[in-house]
Enzyme design. Sequence first.
Site: not given
Length: 268
Positions: A139, A142-144, A147
């Site tokens: 998470l 993947f998020h960093h 985004v």
Amino acid sequence: MNDSFEEMLIHTYEFEKVKDIRPFLCEYWTTSFLLALIYLILIFMGQRYMKDRKRFNLRIPLTIWSFSLAIFSILGAVRTWKYLGALLMLGGLKNSLCHHGFITNPTVRFWSVLFVFSKIVEFGDTAFIILRKQQLLFLHWFHHSTVLVYTSFAYKNGGAGGCWFMTMNYGVHAVMYSYYTVKALGLKPPRILPMIITTLQITQMFVGASVGILSFLWRKDCACHNSEQYLFWTFAMYFAYFALFLNFFYQAYFRTVQTKAKVKAKSQ
């Protein structure tokens, strides 16, 4: 909207009246893909480097890092929430979704540019995790990585809901980095605080997905000027984040409690 109406929404300070660099960011927005790739490569290299080495403590640097991002997020939240709040009261929900103030109003444009660049700076969070040999969740990276790409893409398109996305993120990060600062100082914040932060993140993703849906439904009712491609990726990204954060919430706060309860029952 005319300039007088914009001035009613929020007062612009002199330091916020900087040159508009949006044309530059729009021209080179695809660089975000390269930066995301470099970020992922550095993660792999960093983990290999630290594999057989002792973890670093880094309490003081982490405190300074978290505190700096907390102050930045608080300032961004105060300035953008004031603008969005006034926009909602004066123009309503539909107008706030189709409003392009985050690329036209000097104040919000200033904080929008900083917001885009902050997604590169926040890669530093991962460096602290690797150097301190903490668990790096899917998470997290993947998020960093995604985004940054989405933020660059959305800013380039000037899409509907952009002010919502940025404002919510500033608000959540203001709370999150304040919590990280307290933790880095070695203090013990209330145990419920991490759960509240994750709940805020889940709410942010749910609202973001809802904004994407409403922007699609209302795209012909006002001057949104959004492509279906932009609206599709907006909804897809926020829905993916919503599912991932919801799963994290369950794994961290419910499954862990259930596991501890089972272990305790067996020991008795």
